[in-house]
Scaffold this motif. Structure first.
Motif, PDB file in Angstrom:
ATOM      1  N   ASN A 113       0.834  -1.195   0.000  1.00  0.00           N
ATOM      2  CA  ASN A 113       0.000   0.000   0.000  1.00  0.00           C
ATOM      3  C   ASN A 113       0.877   1.256   0.000  1.00  0.00           C
ATOM      4  OD1 ASN A 113      -2.184   1.768   0.252  1.00  0.00           O
ATOM      5  ND2 ASN A 113      -2.093   1.684   2.490  1.00  0.00           N
ATOM      6  N   THR A 114       0.841   1.998  -1.103  1.00  0.00           N
ATOM      7  CA  THR A 114       1.599   3.247  -1.186  1.00  0.00           C
ATOM      8  C   THR A 114       0.819   4.354  -0.494  1.00  0.00           C
ATOM      9  OG1 THR A 114       2.622   2.601  -3.287  1.00  0.00           O
ATOM     10  CG2 THR A 114       2.620   4.955  -2.730  1.00  0.00           C
ATOM     11  N   VAL A 115       1.425   4.940   0.533  1.00  0.00           N
ATOM     12  CA  VAL A 115       0.764   5.998   1.306  1.00  0.00           C
ATOM     13  C   VAL A 115       1.168   7.377   0.799  1.00  0.00           C
ATOM     14  CG1 VAL A 115       0.436   6.963   3.621  1.00  0.00           C
ATOM     15  CG2 VAL A 115       0.689   4.490   3.316  1.00  0.00           C
ATOM     16  N   LEU A 116       2.441   7.566   0.526  1.00  0.00           N
ATOM     17  CA  LEU A 116       2.953   8.829  -0.004  1.00  0.00           C
ATOM     18  C   LEU A 116       3.786   8.524  -1.241  1.00  0.00           C
ATOM     19  CD1 LEU A 116       4.117  10.468   3.365  1.00  0.00           C
ATOM     20  CD2 LEU A 116       1.970  10.888   2.137  1.00  0.00           C
ATOM     21  N   ASP A 117       3.464   9.179  -2.346  1.00  0.00           N
ATOM     22  CA  ASP A 117       4.109   8.874  -3.613  1.00  0.00           C
ATOM     23  C   ASP A 117       4.727  10.142  -4.200  1.00  0.00           C
ATOM     24  OD1 ASP A 117       4.945   7.738  -5.967  1.00  0.00           O
ATOM     25  OD2 ASP A 117       2.944   7.582  -6.849  1.00  0.00           O
ATOM     26  N   LYS A 118       6.027  10.296  -3.995  1.00  0.00           N
ATOM     27  CA  LYS A 118       6.787  11.430  -4.534  1.00  0.00           C
ATOM     28  C   LYS A 118       6.160  12.770  -4.128  1.00  0.00           C
ATOM     29  CE  LYS A 118       8.598   8.844  -8.464  1.00  0.00           C
ATOM     30  NZ  LYS A 118       8.736   8.767  -9.941  1.00  0.00           N
ATOM     31  N   VAL A 119       5.861  12.890  -2.862  1.00  0.00           N
ATOM     32  CA  VAL A 119       5.243  14.108  -2.342  1.00  0.00           C
ATOM     33  C   VAL A 119       6.279  15.226  -2.249  1.00  0.00           C
ATOM     34  CG1 VAL A 119       4.246  15.152  -0.262  1.00  0.00           C
ATOM     35  CG2 VAL A 119       3.393  12.953  -1.110  1.00  0.00           C
ATOM     36  N   LYS A 120       5.872  16.398  -2.703  1.00  0.00           N
ATOM     37  CA  LYS A 120       6.750  17.578  -2.645  1.00  0.00           C
ATOM     38  C   LYS A 120       5.962  18.733  -2.024  1.00  0.00           C
ATOM     39  CE  LYS A 120       9.201  20.924  -5.590  1.00  0.00           C
ATOM     40  NZ  LYS A 120      10.424  20.973  -4.772  1.00  0.00           N
ATOM     41  N   LEU A 121       6.539  19.350  -0.984  1.00  0.00           N
ATOM     42  CA  LEU A 121       5.924  20.495  -0.318  1.00  0.00           C
ATOM     43  C   LEU A 121       7.010  21.487   0.078  1.00  0.00           C
ATOM     44  CD1 LEU A 121       3.291  19.124   2.259  1.00  0.00           C
ATOM     45  CD2 LEU A 121       2.818  20.395   0.168  1.00  0.00           C
ATOM     46  N   GLU A 122       6.676  22.755   0.020  1.00  0.00           N
ATOM     47  CA  GLU A 122       7.547  23.803   0.542  1.00  0.00           C
ATOM     48  C   GLU A 122       6.710  24.696   1.453  1.00  0.00           C
ATOM     49  OE1 GLU A 122       9.091  25.840  -2.818  1.00  0.00           O
ATOM     50  OE2 GLU A 122      10.451  24.217  -3.416  1.00  0.00           O
ATOM     51  N   VAL A 123       7.121  24.805   2.700  1.00  0.00           N
ATOM     52  CA  VAL A 123       6.422  25.663   3.658  1.00  0.00           C
ATOM     53  C   VAL A 123       7.320  26.854   3.956  1.00  0.00           C
ATOM     54  CG1 VAL A 123       5.373  25.828   5.939  1.00  0.00           C
ATOM     55  CG2 VAL A 123       5.219  23.683   4.647  1.00  0.00           C
ATOM     56  N   ARG A 124       6.820  28.036   3.639  1.00  0.00           N
ATOM     57  CA  ARG A 124       7.633  29.235   3.776  1.00  0.00           C
ATOM     58  C   ARG A 124       7.702  29.705   5.218  1.00  0.00           C
ATOM     59  NH1 ARG A 124       3.799  31.597  -0.931  1.00  0.00           N
ATOM     60  NH2 ARG A 124       4.650  30.359  -2.676  1.00  0.00           N
ATOM     61  N   ARG A 125       8.763  30.386   5.532  1.00  0.00           N
ATOM     62  CA  ARG A 125       8.913  30.948   6.882  1.00  0.00           C
ATOM     63  C   ARG A 125       7.814  31.966   7.164  1.00  0.00           C
ATOM     64  NH1 ARG A 125      15.368  32.341   7.566  1.00  0.00           N
ATOM     65  NH2 ARG A 125      16.122  30.198   7.816  1.00  0.00           N
ATOM     66  N   GLY A 126       7.264  31.881   8.361  1.00  0.00           N
ATOM     67  CA  GLY A 126       6.296  32.872   8.796  1.00  0.00           C
ATOM     68  C   GLY A 126       4.896  32.660   8.280  1.00  0.00           C
ATOM     69  N   GLU A 127       4.635  31.564   7.555  1.00  0.00           N
ATOM     70  CA  GLU A 127       3.283  31.342   7.053  1.00  0.00           C
ATOM     71  C   GLU A 127       2.562  30.269   7.863  1.00  0.00           C
ATOM     72  OE1 GLU A 127       2.685  29.876   3.088  1.00  0.00           O
ATOM     73  OE2 GLU A 127       4.114  28.231   3.307  1.00  0.00           O
ATOM     74  N   THR A 128       1.243  30.275   7.747  1.00  0.00           N
ATOM     75  CA  THR A 128       0.414  29.214   8.307  1.00  0.00           C
ATOM     76  C   THR A 128      -0.017  28.335   7.145  1.00  0.00           C
ATOM     77  OG1 THR A 128      -0.386  30.617  10.104  1.00  0.00           O
ATOM     78  CG2 THR A 128      -1.683  28.660   9.589  1.00  0.00           C
ATOM     79  N   PHE A 129       0.424  27.083   7.183  1.00  0.00           N
ATOM     80  CA  PHE A 129       0.214  26.157   6.084  1.00  0.00           C
ATOM     81  C   PHE A 129      -0.674  25.022   6.542  1.00  0.00           C
ATOM     82  CE2 PHE A 129       1.045  22.714   3.188  1.00  0.00           C
ATOM     83  CZ  PHE A 129       1.321  23.313   1.967  1.00  0.00           C
ATOM     84  N   GLY A 130      -1.757  24.766   5.819  1.00  0.00           N
ATOM     85  CA  GLY A 130      -2.706  23.736   6.214  1.00  0.00           C
ATOM     86  C   GLY A 130      -2.660  22.523   5.304  1.00  0.00           C
ATOM     87  N   LEU A 131      -2.620  21.336   5.909  1.00  0.00           N
ATOM     88  CA  LEU A 131      -2.646  20.072   5.161  1.00  0.00           C
ATOM     89  C   LEU A 131      -3.999  19.421   5.375  1.00  0.00           C
ATOM     90  CD1 LEU A 131      -1.123  17.922   3.475  1.00  0.00           C
ATOM     91  CD2 LEU A 131      -0.413  16.896   5.661  1.00  0.00           C
ATOM     92  N   MET A 132      -4.711  19.128   4.284  1.00  0.00           N
ATOM     93  CA  MET A 132      -6.028  18.523   4.393  1.00  0.00           C
ATOM     94  C   MET A 132      -6.085  17.222   3.611  1.00  0.00           C
ATOM     95  SD  MET A 132      -8.233  21.185   2.013  1.00  0.00           S
ATOM     96  CE  MET A 132      -7.730  22.611   2.983  1.00  0.00           C
ATOM     97  N   GLY A 133      -6.955  16.335   4.074  1.00  0.00           N
ATOM     98  CA  GLY A 133      -7.122  15.047   3.408  1.00  0.00           C
ATOM     99  C   GLY A 133      -8.096  14.190   4.192  1.00  0.00           C
ATOM    100  N   LEU A 134      -8.603  13.154   3.556  1.00  0.00           N
ATOM    101  CA  LEU A 134      -9.521  12.240   4.221  1.00  0.00           C
ATOM    102  C   LEU A 134      -8.780  11.419   5.279  1.00  0.00           C
ATOM    103  CD1 LEU A 134     -11.424  10.879   1.075  1.00  0.00           C
ATOM    104  CD2 LEU A 134     -12.203  12.655   2.660  1.00  0.00           C
ATOM    105  N   ASN A 135      -9.534  10.754   6.154  1.00  0.00           N
ATOM    106  CA  ASN A 135      -8.923   9.830   7.099  1.00  0.00           C
ATOM    107  C   ASN A 135      -8.148   8.762   6.331  1.00  0.00           C
ATOM    108  OD1 ASN A 135     -10.026  11.114   9.339  1.00  0.00           O
ATOM    109  ND2 ASN A 135     -11.856   9.839   9.341  1.00  0.00           N
ATOM    110  N   GLY A 136      -6.933   8.504   6.762  1.00  0.00           N
ATOM    111  CA  GLY A 136      -6.119   7.492   6.107  1.00  0.00           C
ATOM    112  C   GLY A 136      -5.391   7.971   4.866  1.00  0.00           C
TER     113      GLY A 136
END
Length: 241
Positions: free
Chosen positions: A16-39
């Motif tokens: 079961n692949t849970v994360l597949d080549k995920v890329k994220l950049e969170v900038r300094r001083g920002e509020t960054f929200g991650l959303m997704g279904l359960n699991g």
């Protein structure tokens, strides 16, 4: 330099692949929200950031430093989704323990004043955890995380168990941190809160990032009236990635 960089992150549990080549950049001083279904893999991603799980491949850096470096760990504080403080500690003992992990000290008066920002009765800090309600424990966990002074805060479902007044106060605190050069990375199912406080958001679905951008852009591209409707349109493939 970003507060958090994730590149080509891959995690699988057996077949079961849970994360597949995920890329994220969170900038300094920002509020960054991650959303997704359960699991969807949100907690797995957070565990990788914290060093609680090794990815199968990919790279994670905090302020340009490797996630497992001693320097990066001093900048990071975490509030788990299922926050359960040791029942035998008083509230004050728990706060002091959190601060001690980062070599920080605050006077009792400073700690007591901080409880007012979340409408937590200062007298409660003298009581042991087993007397606290779910909402009181959550408020204490938020305080213990914020008072560390860390520049990067990871909050997993921070509004869990909070009443409307406390939620409003937490959102106010998070908004104020933008002016203190502190970065918030949060995961929440309360999308209305994300719409209100997040500078940018990301949708994690079917092991991949489906969207990254501002809440306003997400609603505009989906022609939705609110973030919840926009989210549903993205995960149901009614919006082009």
């Amino acid at each position: 330099m970003n507060a958090l960089d994730i590149s080509e992150l891959c995690v699988a549990f057996k077949d079961n692949t849970v994360l597949d080549k995920v890329k994220l950049e969170v900038r300094r001083g920002e509020t960054f929200g991650l959303m997704g279904l359960n699991g969807a893999g949100k907690t797995t991603m957070i565990k990788c950031i914290l060093g609680l799980r090794d990815p199968d491949s990919g790279n994670i850096t905090l302020d340009g430093q490797a996630r497992d470096s001693a320097e990066s760990k001093t900048k990071l504080a975490y509030l788990p989704e299922k926050f359960e403080p040791p029942w035998f500690l008083t509230g004050m003992e728990f706060i002091r323990f959190c601060l001690s992990l980062y070599g920080k000290a605050l006077s009792e008066d400073e700690i007591l004043r901080s409880t007012e920002s979340l409408a937590l009765d200062p007298r409660a800090l003298k009581r042991r955890m087993h007397t606290y309600s779910k909402g009181m424990r959550q408020k204490l966990g938020i305080l213990g995380t914020l008072l560390t002074g860390c520049s990067l805060l990871i909050l997993d479902e921070p509004m869990s168990g909070l009443d409307p007044r406390a939620r409003a106060l937490v959102k106010k605190m998070i908004t104020e941190m933008k002016h203190q050069d502190r970065t918030i990375f949060l995961s929440s199912h309360i999308l209305a809160d994300m719409d209100e406080i997040c500078d940018r958001v990301a949708i994690l679905h079917d092991s991949r990032i489906r969207f990254i951008g501002t809440p306003q852009e997400m609603k505009r591209r989906s022609s939705a009236q609110n973030l919840e409707q926009a989210f549903l349109e993205y995960i149901e493939d009614r919006v082009a990635a």
